[in-house]
Design an enzyme around this catalytic site. Structure first.
Site, PDB file in Angstrom:
ATOM      1  N   ARG A 165       0.061   8.639   4.953  1.00 25.29           N
ATOM      2  CA  ARG A 165       0.182   8.374   6.396  1.00 25.29           C
ATOM      3  C   ARG A 165       0.137   9.687   7.177  1.00 25.29           C
ATOM      4  NH1 ARG A 165       1.822   3.443   8.396  1.00 25.29           N
ATOM      5  NH2 ARG A 165       2.770   2.834   6.439  1.00 25.29           N
ATOM      6  N   ASP A 191       4.954   8.128   0.209  1.00 22.37           N
ATOM      7  CA  ASP A 191       4.598   9.205   1.146  1.00 22.37           C
ATOM      8  C   ASP A 191       5.567  10.389   1.112  1.00 22.37           C
ATOM      9  OD1 ASP A 191       2.651   7.414   1.938  1.00 22.37           O
ATOM     10  OD2 ASP A 191       3.753   6.738   3.709  1.00 22.37           O
ATOM     11  N   MET A 195      -3.280   9.178   0.014  1.00 17.25           N
ATOM     12  CA  MET A 195      -2.496   8.496   1.054  1.00 17.25           C
ATOM     13  C   MET A 195      -1.400   9.428   1.561  1.00 17.25           C
ATOM     14  SD  MET A 195      -1.896   4.532   0.051  1.00 17.25           S
ATOM     15  CE  MET A 195      -3.038   3.288   0.610  1.00 17.25           C
ATOM     16  N   VAL A 250      21.412  -5.368  -8.408  1.00 15.93           N
ATOM     17  CA  VAL A 250      21.906  -6.670  -8.881  1.00 15.93           C
ATOM     18  C   VAL A 250      22.956  -6.466  -9.972  1.00 15.93           C
ATOM     19  CG1 VAL A 250      21.237  -8.784 -10.121  1.00 15.93           C
ATOM     20  CG2 VAL A 250      19.814  -7.934  -8.236  1.00 15.93           C
ATOM     21  N   GLY A 277      10.767   2.524   3.294  1.00 17.43           N
ATOM     22  CA  GLY A 277      10.392   3.815   3.865  1.00 17.43           C
ATOM     23  C   GLY A 277      11.011   4.070   5.227  1.00 17.43           C
ATOM     24  N   GLU A 278      10.333   4.957   5.971  1.00 19.70           N
ATOM     25  CA  GLU A 278      10.853   5.399   7.272  1.00 19.70           C
ATOM     26  C   GLU A 278      11.090   4.227   8.231  1.00 19.70           C
ATOM     27  OE1 GLU A 278       8.130   8.052   9.160  1.00 19.70           O
ATOM     28  OE2 GLU A 278       9.780   9.242   9.981  1.00 19.70           O
ATOM     29  N   GLN A 312      -2.847   4.337  -5.606  1.00 18.35           N
ATOM     30  CA  GLN A 312      -1.686   5.246  -5.597  1.00 18.35           C
ATOM     31  C   GLN A 312      -0.362   4.502  -5.468  1.00 18.35           C
ATOM     32  OE1 GLN A 312      -2.933   8.871  -2.890  1.00 18.35           O
ATOM     33  NE2 GLN A 312      -4.180   7.090  -2.449  1.00 18.35           N
ATOM     34  N   GLU A 329      -4.969  11.465   4.037  1.00 20.83           N
ATOM     35  CA  GLU A 329      -5.560  10.473   4.959  1.00 20.83           C
ATOM     36  C   GLU A 329      -5.246  10.777   6.424  1.00 20.83           C
ATOM     37  OE1 GLU A 329      -4.074   6.498   4.453  1.00 20.83           O
ATOM     38  OE2 GLU A 329      -1.984   7.123   4.495  1.00 20.83           O
TER      39      GLU A 329
END
Ligand code: F6P
Length: 324
Positions: A174, A130, A172, A27, A105-106, A256, A225
């Protein structure tokens, strides 16, 4: 660039500490360049629904130190479909938005690429705890999550040691073992289980049993995980095999993802936010900001989404060596 050039900014996917610092940077850099900035609420879902608001410098005051994202976020199924993307482009055209900065993210970078292929001027900025996004050494939020894990495990170690217990801690990430393997190093864990390196519960129990025999007062096991063994099953197995330590487990979960971003994340997010807008001003788009060496670089979105970031197994080896 036209006088009335308007930039939209959104956050998408799982929130990550530092996203607010990135929004603030976008911004304020846009305003410095005499551009209008539209905050898009709720990620791609909000892009589709026209949840837009004009942002001023004061709208991003006092957010640098806040976790989460003031723009809120979502995981939009509708936007993943071509029809959803078409409708989103229509909505942003109606609002006169000329370019987008997408922080996420991805999955969010996949969405960014889809828009870019359809002619939208897009710049991505990687934000995910991640650290599984190809093209950047580290994403916004990862450092804060690491520090949260480190703080939690330090506390667990105190009680583990007092009771001579093994603590199984689930992190975590993924499908990525990045957080788990790095946590194993910085927290001094006996074993790390990561999706990239399958292991049996017996092997884990053996390592814990060996640590007991070497006279350790506690054992820390970090389970990503996405690893091949469920945390509850592993805790049961270690107890069944009677390795010396009794076991307790802690699933860190969404703790997290929250909290005030570290200095590192505030700086990274600010640098990426500034660079993203400056790149748009210079006519660059279809790219993501990425930390390469010590500098922020631009990586083609097509490369970001076509490659998988792998955990450097040197760290896995290092965690093992240091567990003696
Ligand atoms: O991508 C961030 C992340 O926290 C992953 O580590 C985790 O697997 C997932 O998001 C959890 O998603 P949700 O918040 O939708 O439960």
């Amino acid at each position: 660039m036209a006088e009335k050039f308007k930039i939209g900014v959104l956050t998408s996917g799982g929130d990550a500490p530092g996203m607010n610092a990135a929004i603030r940077a976008v911004v304020r850099t846009a305003l410095t360049n005499n551009l209008e900035v539209i905050g898009i609420q709720n990620g791609y879902e909000g892009l589709l629904n026209g949840e837009y608001r004009l942002m001023g410098a004061r709208d991003v005051g006092g957010i640098l130190q806040r976790g989460g994202t003031i723009l809120r976020t979502s995981r939009s199924k509708r936007f993943m479909e071509p029809d959803g993307q078409r409708d989103a482009i229509r909505k942003m055209n109606e609002a006169g938005i000329d370019a987008l900065v997408i922080i996420g993210g991805e999955g969010s970078m996949n969405g960014a690429y889809a828009l870019s292929k359809q002619g939208v001027k897009v710049i991505g900025a990687p934000g995910s705890i991640d650290n599984d996004i190809w093209g950047t050494n580290i994403a916004i939020g990862t450092d804060t999550a690491m520090n949260t894990i480190m703080d939690a495990v330090d506390k667990l170690r105190d009680t583990a040691s007092s009771h001579q217990r093994a603590f199984l801690v689930e992190t975590m990430g993924r499908n990525s073992g990045y957080l788990a393997v790095m946590a194993a190093i910085v927290c001094g864990a006996e074993v790390a289980l990561i999706p990239e390196v399958p292991i049996t519960a017996e092997e884990v129990a053996l390592a814990v049993g060996e640590a007991y025999k070497r006279g350790k007062t506690h054992a820390i096991i970090i389970n990503a995980e996405g690893s091949n063994i469920r945390t509850t099953d592993l805790a049961q197995k270690i107890d069944d095999l009677d390795v010396g330590f009794k076991t307790r487990m802690t699933i860190l979960g969404h703790i997290q993802r929250g909290g005030s971003p570290t200095a590192y994340d505030r700086l990274l997010a600010s640098r990426m936010g500034v660079k993203a807008v400056e790149a748009l001003v210079e006519g660059n788009h279809g790219v993501m900001t990425g930390l390469k060496g010590k500098g922020v670089d631009f990586i083609q979105l097509v490369d970001v989404i076509s490659n998988k970031r792998k955990v450097n197994l040197e760290y896995y080896h290092m965690a093992k060596v240091l567990a003696r």
